[in-house]
Design an enzyme around this catalytic site. Structure first.
Site, PDB file in Angstrom:
ATOM      1  N   LYS A   1     -12.268  -1.853   6.479  1.00 29.55           N
ATOM      2  CA  LYS A   1     -11.315  -3.088   7.196  1.00 29.55           C
ATOM      3  C   LYS A   1     -11.865  -3.086   8.847  1.00 29.55           C
ATOM      4  CE  LYS A   1      -8.835  -3.217   3.320  1.00 29.55           C
ATOM      5  NZ  LYS A   1      -7.903  -2.259   3.004  1.00 29.55           N
TER       6      LYS A   1
ATOM      7  N   ASP B   1      -1.460   6.195   6.172  1.00 25.41           N
ATOM      8  CA  ASP B   1      -2.761   5.407   5.887  1.00 25.41           C
ATOM      9  C   ASP B   1      -3.057   4.416   6.793  1.00 25.41           C
ATOM     10  OD1 ASP B   1      -4.302   3.574   4.809  1.00 25.41           O
ATOM     11  OD2 ASP B   1      -3.014   2.907   2.690  1.00 25.41           O
TER      12      ASP B   1
ATOM     13  N   TRP C   1       0.808  -1.335  -0.040  1.00 25.59           N
ATOM     14  CA  TRP C   1      -0.108   0.021   0.019  1.00 25.59           C
ATOM     15  C   TRP C   1       0.811   1.299  -0.028  1.00 25.59           C
ATOM     16  CZ3 TRP C   1      -4.301  -0.742  -2.157  1.00 25.59           C
ATOM     17  CH2 TRP C   1      -5.121  -2.071  -1.863  1.00 25.59           C
TER      18      TRP C   1
HETATM   19  C1  LIG Z   1      -7.497  -1.994   1.654  1.00 24.83           C
HETATM   20  C2  LIG Z   1      -6.371  -0.867   1.890  1.00 24.83           C
HETATM   21  C3  LIG Z   1      -6.242   0.255   0.698  1.00 24.83           C
HETATM   22  C4  LIG Z   1      -6.878   0.273  -0.369  1.00 24.83           C
HETATM   23  O1  LIG Z   1      -8.443   0.760  -0.017  1.00 24.83           O
HETATM   24  P1  LIG Z   1      -9.475   1.150  -0.901  1.00 24.83           P
HETATM   25  O2  LIG Z   1     -10.630   1.431  -0.160  1.00 24.83           O
HETATM   26  O3  LIG Z   1      -9.867  -0.184  -1.769  1.00 24.83           O
HETATM   27  O4  LIG Z   1      -8.963   2.224  -1.898  1.00 24.83           O
HETATM   28  C5  LIG Z   1      -4.998   1.268   1.071  1.00 24.83           C
HETATM   29  N1  LIG Z   1      -4.107   1.039   2.163  1.00 24.83           N
HETATM   30  C6  LIG Z   1      -4.477   0.191   2.990  1.00 24.83           C
HETATM   31  C7  LIG Z   1      -3.437  -0.221   4.247  1.00 24.83           C
HETATM   32  C8  LIG Z   1      -5.450  -0.805   2.897  1.00 24.83           C
HETATM   33  O5  LIG Z   1      -5.674  -2.031   3.709  1.00 24.83           O
END
Ligand SMILES: *Cc1c(COP(=O)(O)O)cnc(C)c1O
Length: 367
Positions: A202, A178, A109
């Site tokens: 998540k 993030d 990511w």
């Molecule tokens: C799942 C995830 C993403 C992508 O998320 P989307 O909502 O599909 O854009 C980005 N960063 C992390 C750490 C993730 O777990």
């Protein structure tokens, strides 16, 4: 092994995202989908500008602020487009065209974040764990930080590789983090960050809604030429209702936030998540090499636990047989293979115990 079904016939769901939601939340939503609060219509069928829905939005923000102890000088936004769109927006809103921006890469990511920002900023890799297969976080003293960077972007928890940052960052520039797979999994100090973003699907709630927590003074930056839809300030001015928001997702997210507060908040989840992750890692490490996790101990994720069996064929058998026992969502991400158990807040402790029982039995049958 017997099927591990809950009273409602629900299986144990280890999916990395969209992921398990709390059962009491789903029951409430089930009711609200047909006839919400006695209004004779669904929560999904009314205007986002109605007083009833505005109250949902206000409560969700208040609960998120309380849960994470968000200071008043931070704004909270509820947006669409997932975490991936945020990876674009941070570059457009916080940096001038072509300005330097630092990226720490500890997994997939972080690489995505860099790629999404690269058309708009001079995206620089501070350090990367890729050469070692993303099983550690590069030591702080090796980071090549730029003095002129608009921000440092980090991934608090790499969902695919199971790598948690788990360290103080000690940098001068604002940290953009993030938190998609670790928000509300433990107490954090919001003030350590300039901007936090997280797709809700998540650890927080359903897909289709993304949370942004941003220091208000960062919103005074000029950023880059951009349409109002891509401008945090425009979204903030309209209380995250610049256009029609994903009302049902927002409602569900609100229920999840209230549930997390009832359950004792992030302090309670932090302790619980640490304890059960440690239990699972101990089972992996104690399996005499039958199960393997390659991440260095200090950076093992409490949210996503990837592991491997001796062969890819055994990995596949493990996933299929676990599935048949009511343990779903265990297949590792296509990029890395193997197994991945995601242990988000809404996953009951009994699920982790059932997984460990299954692992013991599977090893006895196949070792
Ligand atoms: C799942 C995830 C993403 C992508 O998320 P989307 O909502 O599909 O854009 C980005 N960063 C992390 C750490 C993730 O777990």
């Amino acid at each position: 092994m017997q099927l591990a079904l809950s009273a409602a016939g629900r299986v144990f769901n280890f999916s990395a995202g969209p992921a398990v939601l709390p059962e009491p939340v789903l029951r409430q939503a089930q009711q609200a989908l047909l006839n919400w609060q006695g209004i004779g219509a669904s929560v999904a069928e009314i205007s986002h500008r109605s007083a009833a829905f505005m109250a949902v939005a206000v409560h969700a923000e208040a609960d998120l602020r309380a849960l994470l102890e968000v200071p008043d000088d931070y704004a909270v936004l509820f947006m669409q487009g997932g975490a991936t769109l945020q990876q674009v927006l941070v570059a457009l809103n916080l940096a001038t065209p072509g300005q330097a921006a630092d990226y720490l890469i500890t997994g997939h990511w972080g690489k995505t974040a860099l790629k999404q920002a690269a058309p708009y900023v001079d995206a620089r890799i501070v350090a990367s764990g890729e050469a070692q297969g993303f099983c550690h976080v590069p030591a702080r003293e090796t980071w090549q930080l730029s003095a002129d960077a608009a921000y440092l972007h980090v991934t608090d928890n790499e969902t695919i590789h199971g790598v948690a940052l788990n360290m103080p960052l000690l940098v001068e520039v604002p940290v953009v983090a993030d938190f998609s797979s670790s928000i509300a999994s433990r107490p954090i100090r919001v003030r350590d960050y300039g901007l936090i973003y997280a797709g809700a699907q998540k650890n927080l709630g359903p897909s289709g809604i993304t949370v942004v927590i941003v220091a208000r003074d960062l919103l005074e930056r000029a950023g880059q030429p951009r349409a109002p839809m891509l401008d945090y300030r425009a979204h903030l001015e309209r209380d995250s209702m610049l256009n029609t928001p994903p009302t049902f997702n927002w409602y569900l997210l609100g229920l999840c936030l209230a549930w997390m507060r009832e359950q004792g908040g992030v302090a309670a989840f932090g302790a619980r998540n640490a304890a059960r992750a440690q239990k699972l890692y101990a089972a992996i490490d104690g399996s005499g090499g039958f199960y393997r996790n390659q991440v260095v101990a200090a950076h093992r994720s409490h949210m996503n636990v990837p592991f491997f069996l001796p062969t890819a064929d055994l990995d596949a058998q493990f996933v299929a047989q676990a599935n048949a026992c009511g343990l779903i969502g265990l297949k590792g991400h296509a990029r890395v293979g193997g197994i991945r158990a995601s242990l988000y807040n809404a996953l009951p402790d009994t699920a982790v115990d059932a997984l460990m029982d299954f692992m013991r039995e599977f090893q006895q049958r196949h070792a």
